[in-house]
Design an enzyme around this catalytic site. Structure first.
Site, PDB file in Angstrom:
ATOM      1  CB  CYS A 179       9.599  -3.823  -4.177  1.00 58.50           C
ATOM      2  SG  CYS A 179      10.347  -2.258  -4.662  1.00 58.50           S
ATOM      3  CG  HIS A 208      10.205  -5.966  -8.112  1.00 59.30           C
ATOM      4  ND1 HIS A 208       8.876  -5.972  -7.766  1.00 59.30           N
ATOM      5  CD2 HIS A 208      10.600  -4.674  -8.052  1.00 59.30           C
ATOM      6  CE1 HIS A 208       8.480  -4.731  -7.518  1.00 59.30           C
ATOM      7  NE2 HIS A 208       9.508  -3.931  -7.685  1.00 59.30           N
ATOM      8  CD  GLU A 231       8.281  -9.528  -8.165  1.00 57.82           C
ATOM      9  OE1 GLU A 231       9.067  -9.808  -7.247  1.00 57.82           O
ATOM     10  OE2 GLU A 231       7.684  -8.435  -8.234  1.00 57.82           O
TER      11      GLU A 231
HETATM   12  N1  GLN Z   1       6.894   2.812  -3.977  1.00 58.87           N
HETATM   13  C1  GLN Z   1       8.102   2.213  -3.501  1.00 58.87           C
HETATM   14  C2  GLN Z   1       9.350   2.924  -4.012  1.00 58.87           C
HETATM   15  O1  GLN Z   1       9.294   3.627  -4.993  1.00 58.87           O
HETATM   16  C3  GLN Z   1       8.146   0.735  -3.871  1.00 58.87           C
HETATM   17  C4  GLN Z   1       8.241   0.514  -5.339  1.00 58.87           C
HETATM   18  C5  GLN Z   1       7.879  -0.901  -5.748  1.00 58.87           C
HETATM   19  O2  GLN Z   1       7.267  -1.645  -4.995  1.00 58.87           O
HETATM   20  N2  GLN Z   1       8.237  -1.265  -6.960  1.00 58.87           N
HETATM   21  O3  GLN Z   1      10.382   2.758  -3.451  1.00 58.87           O
END
Ligand code: GLN
Length: 540
Positions: free
Chosen positions: A386, A511, A513
């Site tokens: 992410c 994600h 994970e």
């Molecule tokens: N801050 C970033 C976004 O909002 C990544 C978010 C995250 O890592 N869950 O896109």
């Protein structure tokens, strides 16, 4: 799994004495045991807080925000359930005080209670009972396991326990209460059962009687201690189980079953004993207990007290390690020092792989970018998750594509090269709760890429939680500089995965994970650890 029992059985798991005893792990372990007896399971977590969901909570304080397939942002215990039970859950499995009160108030405004004064009993308790029954029905559950968050005596969960009491009254024989407790030991080695006795009394004062008591202990409980608990808490000695300190949380189903848990539990419901089929589970744990090799992985960032904030990543590494029969030593490495030109070699050279996890805001960003640069230059396996993918793109833009001061507008709104920017769908959103790009989204992988190779598929579904994305105005420039966008959203508009042209650096906007389970590890984590193993071999 098809439903076997004519009527669903309900098990409420109550915490006592103190929090942090591992109620989620216990609930998951009981679920696993029952599942391995071929029963279908519906786990539910109740959290008493008035937030509708966890999405607006600080993970450094509350623990990781877990995301379900349908986009529900929930307590990390739901992640534990999925990892143990290998099933996908939805918003029904997560009840919060906020959701309940919202529902009741909306119903009242709509005229749903015309003429009545709306009360905790029966309106709120009825709402709770019908929620639980509906979820169990939708899951065709033989057993519905309800973990009551917090500890008995908390103001926040009193009405929920009252609803559970009513359910037990209405469906006699179908509802069981389990108390999780903690047994402290004096330096003399004596186990103290008084806190358990007191908290048991508190539970019974609410009109419910736990028939099974699970004791978290650091030491072995002797017969005398068990007899005392039995006498004072009205529980047979064979209904008192030990929940000792374990290296891997996945051991708990085996540890409980060794003490004869399933036969006692089934007997409580007047059901015949069944031999749980835990052989495969045991085999996986045996591989974890007897690793053939070890690799060192750094999760880089700016950290305070964090382990719970990245629970799913830690567990995904355990799952992948079990598959490969290796041990992965994980360090949370504070890369803040790298921001002051500290030599990255000093900090990172012992690692066989680097993970940059999800995150928000500008805190620690430059250190993370430096760690990605170090991994790219030194051909160290890198996995970006992410925010980790967004930072990988920023690093590549700055250091390879020559886009000086490239950044995400989240970090630097005035950057000359916004290579990461708000998703168009996010631009008009002002509300914070539940408004990110959430839940499971399809990703189409480019043939022949490392991502496609890792997944051995061309279409994958992973869970998301973000507001920003790679800015499509820059994809061509970045591609020309060598960066490969190895996965896109189904409509081709969102860059979902990126990788370096050389070395193994793969990142995902998702994600990965969140979908990893002990019995079904994330393909991306497995591929990453395989590369870490290669790195280890090359180093030695
Ligand atoms: N801050 C970033 C976004 O909002 C990544 C978010 C995250 O890592 N869950 O896109």
């Amino acid at each position: 799994m098809p439903k076997k029992l004519s009527k669903t059985k309900y098990i409420f798991i109550l915490g006592s004495i103190m929090s942090g005893l591992g109620k989620g792990i216990l609930s998951s372990s009981i679920g696993k045991i029952l599942q391995s007896c071929d029963f279908s399971i519906c786990p539910i977590k109740f959290d008493g807080y008035l937030n509708v969901d966890c999405g607006t909570m600080n993970p450094l304080r509350h623990g990781e925000v877990f995301v379900l397939e349908d986009g529900t942002e929930c307590d990390m215990d739901l992640g534990t359930y999925e990892r143990f039970l290998n099933i996908s859950l939805n918003s029904q499995n997560s009840i919060t005080g906020g959701k309940l009160f919202k529902k009741i108030i909306e119903k009242e405004r709509a005229g749903g209670y015309l003429g009545k004064d709306v009360q905790f009993v029966p309106h709120l308790t009825n709402e709770i009972k019908s929620w639980i029954k509906k979820a169990a029905e939708d899951f065709s559950a033989d057993f519905c396991l309800v973990e009551v968050g917090g500890t008995v005596g908390d103001l926040e969960n009193g009405y929920f326990i009252e609803a559970a009491r009513q359910l037990a009254q209405e469906q006699k024989g179908d509802v069981l209460f389990i108390q999780l407790t903690y047994i402290p030991f004096l330096s003399s080695g004596e186990a103290k059962t008084k806190p358990t006795q007191h908290s048991n009394r508190l539970i019974t004062s609410l009109g419910v009687h736990p028939e099974i008591i699970i004791c978290r202990t650091e030491e072995k409980l002797n017969k005398e201690a068990k007899e005392k608990i039995s006498l004072y808490c009205n529980v047979e000695p064979d209904c008192i189980f030990e929940d000792p300190k374990l290296e891997y949380l996945y051991e708990l189903p085996l540890v409980l079953e060794k003490q004869g848990f399933s036969s006692i539990l089934l007997k409580k419901f007047n059901l015949e004993p069944v031999q749980p089929k835990l052989d495969n589970w045991k085999k996986i744990l045996d591989r974890l207990a007897n690793p053939t090799q070890t690799v060192d992985v750094a999760i880089t960032g700016k950290y305070t007290a964090v382990v719970d904030a990245y629970a799913s990543i830690k567990e995904a590494l355990v799952h992948a390690s079990a598959k490969l029969g290796i041990k992965t030593k994980v360090d949370f490495v504070d890369t803040e020092g790298l921001e002051n030109n500290k030599d990255p070699n000093q900090l990172l050279q012992k690692y066989n792989g680097i993970i940059v996890p999800g995150g928000f805001g500008s805190r620690g960003v430059e250190g993370k970018i430096k760690s990605i640069e170090w991994a790219r230059i030194n051909s160290i396996p890198f996995l970006g998750l992410c925010f980790g993918m967004q930072l990988m793109v920023i690093e590549y833009a700055r250091n390879v594509a020559g886009l000086k001061n490239a950044n995400s507008t989240e970090v630097d709104p005035n950057t000359p090269h916004p290579v990461v920017d708000l998703l168009p769908s996010q631009k008009k959103i002002t509300q914070k709760g539940g408004t990110m790009r959430l839940g499971s989204w399809e990703c189409i992988l480019k043939k022949g890429t490392k991502a496609a190779l890792a997944y051995s598929k061309e279409r994958v579904f992973e869970r998301h939680r973000h507001r920003y994305e790679v800015n499509n105005a820059y994809t061509e420039i970045l591609e020309k500089a060598g960066l490969i966008f190895s996965g896109t959203s189904a409509d081709g508009t969102i860059m979902e995965m990126a990788e370096w042209p050389t070395g193994w650096g793969v990142a995902t906007q998702a994600h990965a994970e969140f979908t990893s389970r002990l019995e079904q590890p994330s393909a991306l984590f497995v591929a990453f650890l395989e590369e870490c193993l290669k790195n280890k071999k090359a180093k030695s």
